[in-house]
Design a protein around this motif. Structure first.
Motif, mmCIF file in Angstrom:
data_model
loop_
_atom_site.group_PDB
_atom_site.id
_atom_site.type_symbol
_atom_site.label_atom_id
_atom_site.label_comp_id
_atom_site.label_asym_id
_atom_site.label_seq_id
_atom_site.Cartn_x
_atom_site.Cartn_y
_atom_site.Cartn_z
ATOM 1 N N THR A 1 -4.495 6.995 0.909
ATOM 2 C CA THR A 1 -4.194 8.275 1.459
ATOM 3 C C THR A 1 -3.434 8.431 2.948
ATOM 4 O O THR A 1 -3.661 7.555 3.625
ATOM 5 C CB THR A 1 -5.570 8.853 1.261
ATOM 6 O OG1 THR A 1 -6.436 8.257 2.225
ATOM 7 C CG2 THR A 1 -6.268 9.208 -0.168
ATOM 8 N N PRO A 2 -3.045 9.272 3.179
ATOM 9 C CA PRO A 2 -2.161 9.471 4.374
ATOM 10 C C PRO A 2 -3.061 9.716 5.455
ATOM 11 O O PRO A 2 -4.122 10.262 5.449
ATOM 12 C CB PRO A 2 -1.129 10.441 4.214
ATOM 13 C CG PRO A 2 -1.814 11.247 3.182
ATOM 14 C CD PRO A 2 -2.172 10.589 2.371
ATOM 15 N N THR A 3 -3.012 9.076 6.770
ATOM 16 C CA THR A 3 -3.705 9.368 7.891
ATOM 17 C C THR A 3 -2.770 9.680 8.948
ATOM 18 O O THR A 3 -1.618 10.038 8.876
ATOM 19 C CB THR A 3 -4.497 7.829 8.390
ATOM 20 O OG1 THR A 3 -3.228 6.891 8.913
ATOM 21 C CG2 THR A 3 -5.098 7.354 7.216
ATOM 22 N N ALA A 4 -3.249 9.992 10.351
ATOM 23 C CA ALA A 4 -2.590 10.556 11.271
ATOM 24 C C ALA A 4 -1.375 9.672 11.514
ATOM 25 O O ALA A 4 -0.244 10.039 11.842
ATOM 26 C CB ALA A 4 -3.490 10.283 12.615
ATOM 27 N N ALA A 5 -1.455 8.178 11.332
ATOM 28 C CA ALA A 5 -0.353 7.347 11.567
ATOM 29 C C ALA A 5 0.814 7.659 10.868
ATOM 30 O O ALA A 5 2.116 7.570 11.196
ATOM 31 C CB ALA A 5 -0.891 5.929 11.342
ATOM 32 N N ASP A 6 0.577 8.333 9.525
ATOM 33 C CA ASP A 6 1.700 8.534 8.587
ATOM 34 C C ASP A 6 2.487 9.583 8.783
ATOM 35 O O ASP A 6 3.612 9.781 8.439
ATOM 36 C CB ASP A 6 1.117 8.393 7.142
ATOM 37 C CG ASP A 6 0.449 7.011 6.643
ATOM 38 O OD1 ASP A 6 1.078 6.176 6.699
ATOM 39 O OD2 ASP A 6 -0.770 7.083 6.335
ATOM 40 N N ALA A 7 1.515 10.685 9.607
ATOM 41 C CA ALA A 7 2.206 11.741 9.774
ATOM 42 C C ALA A 7 3.204 11.624 10.946
ATOM 43 O O ALA A 7 4.309 12.321 10.931
ATOM 44 C CB ALA A 7 1.198 12.886 10.347
ATOM 45 N N SER A 8 2.865 10.672 11.635
ATOM 46 C CA SER A 8 3.778 10.165 12.794
ATOM 47 C C SER A 8 5.083 9.317 12.258
ATOM 48 O O SER A 8 6.428 9.649 12.607
ATOM 49 C CB SER A 8 3.055 9.676 14.220
ATOM 50 O OG SER A 8 4.006 9.200 15.051
ATOM 51 N N VAL A 9 4.823 8.131 11.852
ATOM 52 C CA VAL A 9 5.640 7.189 11.309
ATOM 53 C C VAL A 9 6.464 7.666 10.353
ATOM 54 O O VAL A 9 7.657 7.193 10.405
ATOM 55 C CB VAL A 9 4.904 5.783 11.028
ATOM 56 C CG1 VAL A 9 5.783 4.740 10.644
ATOM 57 C CG2 VAL A 9 3.950 5.360 12.408
ATOM 58 N N GLY A 10 6.023 8.446 9.393
ATOM 59 C CA GLY A 10 6.613 8.805 8.308
ATOM 60 C C GLY A 10 7.579 9.928 8.766
ATOM 61 O O GLY A 10 8.881 9.957 8.211
ATOM 62 N N LYS B 1 9.542 8.913 1.583
ATOM 63 C CA LYS B 1 9.590 9.787 0.463
ATOM 64 C C LYS B 1 8.122 10.032 0.066
ATOM 65 O O LYS B 1 7.831 11.303 -0.336
ATOM 66 C CB LYS B 1 10.146 9.224 -0.866
ATOM 67 C CG LYS B 1 11.853 9.248 -0.609
ATOM 68 C CD LYS B 1 12.607 8.393 -1.588
ATOM 69 C CE LYS B 1 14.039 8.632 -1.454
ATOM 70 N NZ LYS B 1 15.040 7.917 -2.595
ATOM 71 N N ARG B 2 7.346 8.909 0.185
ATOM 72 C CA ARG B 2 5.896 9.300 -0.394
ATOM 73 C C ARG B 2 5.073 10.247 0.597
ATOM 74 O O ARG B 2 4.202 10.957 0.299
ATOM 75 C CB ARG B 2 4.980 7.860 -0.517
ATOM 76 C CG ARG B 2 5.286 7.292 -1.669
ATOM 77 C CD ARG B 2 4.277 6.081 -1.940
ATOM 78 N NE ARG B 2 4.187 4.960 -0.882
ATOM 79 C CZ ARG B 2 4.962 3.990 -0.987
ATOM 80 N NH1 ARG B 2 6.033 3.897 -1.784
ATOM 81 N NH2 ARG B 2 4.962 3.164 0.360
ATOM 82 N N CYS B 3 5.368 9.917 1.798
ATOM 83 C CA CYS B 3 5.001 10.893 3.004
ATOM 84 C C CYS B 3 5.209 12.149 2.871
ATOM 85 O O CYS B 3 4.321 13.085 2.918
ATOM 86 C CB CYS B 3 5.311 10.289 4.262
ATOM 87 S SG CYS B 3 4.515 8.865 5.149
ATOM 88 N N ALA B 4 6.525 12.471 2.659
ATOM 89 C CA ALA B 4 6.894 13.930 2.516
ATOM 90 C C ALA B 4 6.435 14.456 1.298
ATOM 91 O O ALA B 4 6.108 15.640 1.514
ATOM 92 C CB ALA B 4 8.614 13.763 2.312
ATOM 93 N N ALA B 5 6.334 13.777 0.169
ATOM 94 C CA ALA B 5 5.482 14.410 -0.880
ATOM 95 C C ALA B 5 4.315 14.318 -0.784
ATOM 96 O O ALA B 5 3.764 15.685 -1.361
ATOM 97 C CB ALA B 5 5.715 13.400 -2.201
ATOM 98 N N ARG C 1 1.028 -1.076 0.078
ATOM 99 C CA ARG C 1 0.108 -0.004 0.150
ATOM 100 C C ARG C 1 0.702 1.441 0.042
ATOM 101 O O ARG C 1 2.156 1.303 0.534
ATOM 102 C CB ARG C 1 -0.876 -0.076 1.141
ATOM 103 C CG ARG C 1 -2.035 -1.056 1.277
ATOM 104 C CD ARG C 1 -2.824 -1.129 2.404
ATOM 105 N NE ARG C 1 -2.241 -1.657 3.495
ATOM 106 C CZ ARG C 1 -2.862 -1.951 4.598
ATOM 107 N NH1 ARG C 1 -4.079 -2.234 4.557
ATOM 108 N NH2 ARG C 1 -2.107 -2.613 5.782
ATOM 109 N N ALA C 2 0.279 2.153 -0.349
ATOM 110 C CA ALA C 2 1.186 3.570 -0.573
ATOM 111 C C ALA C 2 1.358 3.950 0.823
ATOM 112 O O ALA C 2 2.476 4.614 1.528
ATOM 113 C CB ALA C 2 0.361 4.553 -1.296
#
Length: 231
Positions: free
Chosen positions: A185-194, A224-228, A178-179
């Protein structure tokens, strides 16, 4: 207009602090009007730490979790569409990143002499030379003392890598092509883990820990996907 009080950008990251990066990413995901204000001195902030946000009425809300709670209270659901089970898993991944992986990054930056030489200048170069040495020696002693009490500071590099490895495996398994951690799509977890993984990768002098993430095709692409996505 919300003002984000944050440490400056550095090492290719939104901020030197992954928690400030997390807060910035949450603000971007929420689509609220905001601006950033970099600062080197968090002592006047509530809790004496960064990040913090300033509201139009003068209220200051510190801590990335409190910032998330405020944004959710005012209408944004970062985990929209997630089942109760996925929301529970999300919380566990956030805690894994912030309460475990982050402290491995801290040990790398403050404990490794080569990295500390860069960090000392980057973080504290604004201090007058006459007091910089004294201040930074005390801060480093305090930080490393805390990590030592936690146990991580007592481990060898190899032992720390073995301790954190299951976390990296768990993140890769959760991604499972998964992306983002819970879909496209990013969620709160991606903002933290990424943000935390990005901080690990961004060691100014490469370490075994930073190379472990940077050389992992799944994890490095995810960062890189999170930052983008948050750009």
């Amino acid at each position: 207009m919300i003002t984000l009080y944050t440490f400056a950008s550095g090492f290719g990251q939104f901020s030197y602090s992954p928690f400030c990066t997390k807060a910035g990413w949450l603000l971007k995901l929420s689509n609220v009007p905001w601006q950033r204000q970099d600062t080197t001195d968090p002592r006047k902030m509530p809790l004496g730490k960064l990040p913090a946000i300033g509201l139009a009425d003068g209220t200051i809300i510190p801590d990335s979790d409190n910032i998330r709670a405020y944004l959710e209270k005012t209408g944004h659901d970062f985990d929209a569409g997630l089942s109760p089970r996925d929301r529970a898993v999300s919380r566990a991944f956030i805690r894994m990143a912030e309460e475990h992986i982050y402290f491995h990054q801290m040990q790398d930056r403050w404990g490794d002499d080569a990295n500390w030489a860069v960090i000392r200048q980057e973080y504290f170069g604004f201090l007058p030379a006459l007091i910089r040495g004294m201040v930074t020696r005390k801060l480093r002693k305090d930080v490393l003392g805390m990590v030592h009490k936690m146990g991580l500071g007592r481990m060898t590099v190899e032992q720390r890598l073995a301790r954190v490895e299951p976390d990296f495996v768990a993140i890769a398994a959760q991604l499972n092509e998964r992306a983002f951690l819970f879909g496209d799509t990013p969620t709160a977890a991606d903002a933290s883990v990424g943000a935390i993984l990005g901080g690990v990768m961004a060691a100014p002098v490469p370490t075994p820990l930073s190379r472990r993430v940077a050389q992992d095709a799944v994890l490095s692409a995810y960062v890189k996907r999170c930052a983008a996505a948050m750009d």
